[in-house]
Design a protein around this motif. Structure first.
Motif, mmCIF file in Angstrom:
data_model
loop_
_atom_site.group_PDB
_atom_site.id
_atom_site.type_symbol
_atom_site.label_atom_id
_atom_site.label_comp_id
_atom_site.label_asym_id
_atom_site.label_seq_id
_atom_site.Cartn_x
_atom_site.Cartn_y
_atom_site.Cartn_z
ATOM 1 N N LYS A 43 40.642 35.943 28.648
ATOM 2 C CA LYS A 43 40.367 36.464 27.311
ATOM 3 C C LYS A 43 39.118 37.325 27.423
ATOM 4 C CE LYS A 43 43.515 34.280 24.911
ATOM 5 N NZ LYS A 43 44.541 34.950 24.154
ATOM 6 N N VAL A 44 39.251 38.607 27.119
ATOM 7 C CA VAL A 44 38.128 39.523 27.230
ATOM 8 C C VAL A 44 37.962 40.305 25.939
ATOM 9 C CG1 VAL A 44 38.413 39.785 29.722
ATOM 10 C CG2 VAL A 44 39.453 41.451 28.189
ATOM 11 N N GLN A 45 36.788 40.900 25.814
ATOM 12 C CA GLN A 45 36.499 41.787 24.704
ATOM 13 C C GLN A 45 35.844 43.033 25.301
ATOM 14 O OE1 GLN A 45 33.904 40.049 21.759
ATOM 15 N NE2 GLN A 45 34.974 41.093 20.132
ATOM 16 N N GLU B 286 45.429 45.531 28.040
ATOM 17 C CA GLU B 286 45.760 44.317 27.293
ATOM 18 C C GLU B 286 47.056 43.780 27.879
ATOM 19 O OE1 GLU B 286 46.578 42.638 22.785
ATOM 20 O OE2 GLU B 286 45.998 44.714 23.048
ATOM 21 N N THR C 44 34.072 47.952 19.174
ATOM 22 C CA THR C 44 34.313 46.673 19.828
ATOM 23 C C THR C 44 35.753 46.268 19.569
ATOM 24 O OG1 THR C 44 32.012 46.018 19.476
ATOM 25 C CG2 THR C 44 33.566 44.269 20.033
ATOM 26 N N GLU D 67 39.293 40.206 20.653
ATOM 27 C CA GLU D 67 39.501 39.507 21.924
ATOM 28 C C GLU D 67 40.955 39.682 22.343
ATOM 29 O OE1 GLU D 67 37.614 35.524 23.407
ATOM 30 O OE2 GLU D 67 39.459 35.069 22.314
ATOM 31 N N SER E 74 43.999 39.355 25.667
ATOM 32 C CA SER E 74 44.388 38.647 26.871
ATOM 33 C C SER E 74 44.668 39.663 27.969
ATOM 34 C CB SER E 74 45.634 37.812 26.583
ATOM 35 O OG SER E 74 46.052 37.144 27.742
ATOM 36 N N VAL F 105 33.267 38.344 28.499
ATOM 37 C CA VAL F 105 34.085 37.135 28.607
ATOM 38 C C VAL F 105 33.277 36.013 27.960
ATOM 39 C CG1 VAL F 105 35.166 35.476 30.162
ATOM 40 C CG2 VAL F 105 35.209 37.915 30.726
ATOM 41 N N ASN F 106 33.878 35.337 27.011
ATOM 42 C CA ASN F 106 33.195 34.279 26.250
ATOM 43 C C ASN F 106 31.906 34.783 25.616
ATOM 44 O OD1 ASN F 106 35.174 32.391 26.958
ATOM 45 N ND2 ASN F 106 34.115 31.913 28.865
#
Length: 124
Positions: free
Chosen positions: A35-37, A55, A71, A74, A76, A102-103
């Motif tokens: 899970k990234v942003q 993604e 931004t 989040e 996957s 990440v997180n």
């Protein structure tokens, strides 16, 4: 005896070379997707115009006027997180960079692009 020593030394050298050159496949959690942003940050005089990011197994492309900062939600990512962006600045001192989080923590950040025509990218 000299021939045996040379043979053993050669065998040892080959073993060392192949073991030190083995590929390290630590590309993330083997149990599933990450899970990234993604985040793009420009100076005050920048307008982000194109964003492309990974993604799942697909690339997502966004075009428009995104202002100086963007931004993602989040998302996957199955293998590699990739982000790239283009922007326009008003001076030669305009800046643009991107980050992968990440997180909530920055795990990768691009170098800073400067100028009136800006491009940035990074991968994790």
């Amino acid at each position: 005896m000299k021939r045996l020593t040379t043979l053993l030394l050669a065998l040892f050298s080959l073993t060392l070379i192949f073991s030190s050159c083995s590929k390290d496949d630590d590309n993330g959690d083997p149990q599933g997707p990450k899970k990234v942003q993604y985040k793009i940050i420009g100076s005050n005089d920048v307008n982000i115009t194109t964003i492309v990011y990974m993604e799942g197994d697909d690339y997502v492309t966004k075009t428009g006027d995104f202002g100086k900062e963007w931004t993602s939600p989040e998302v996957s990512v199955k293998q590699i997180a990739i982000i790239t962006a283009n922007a326009h600045g008003t001076t030669d001192n305009s800046t643009l960079k991107c980050q992968i989080l990440v997180n909530g923590k920055v795990v990768k950040e691009s170098g800073v692009s400067t100028g009136k025509i800006l491009t940035t990218n990074t991968s994790y």
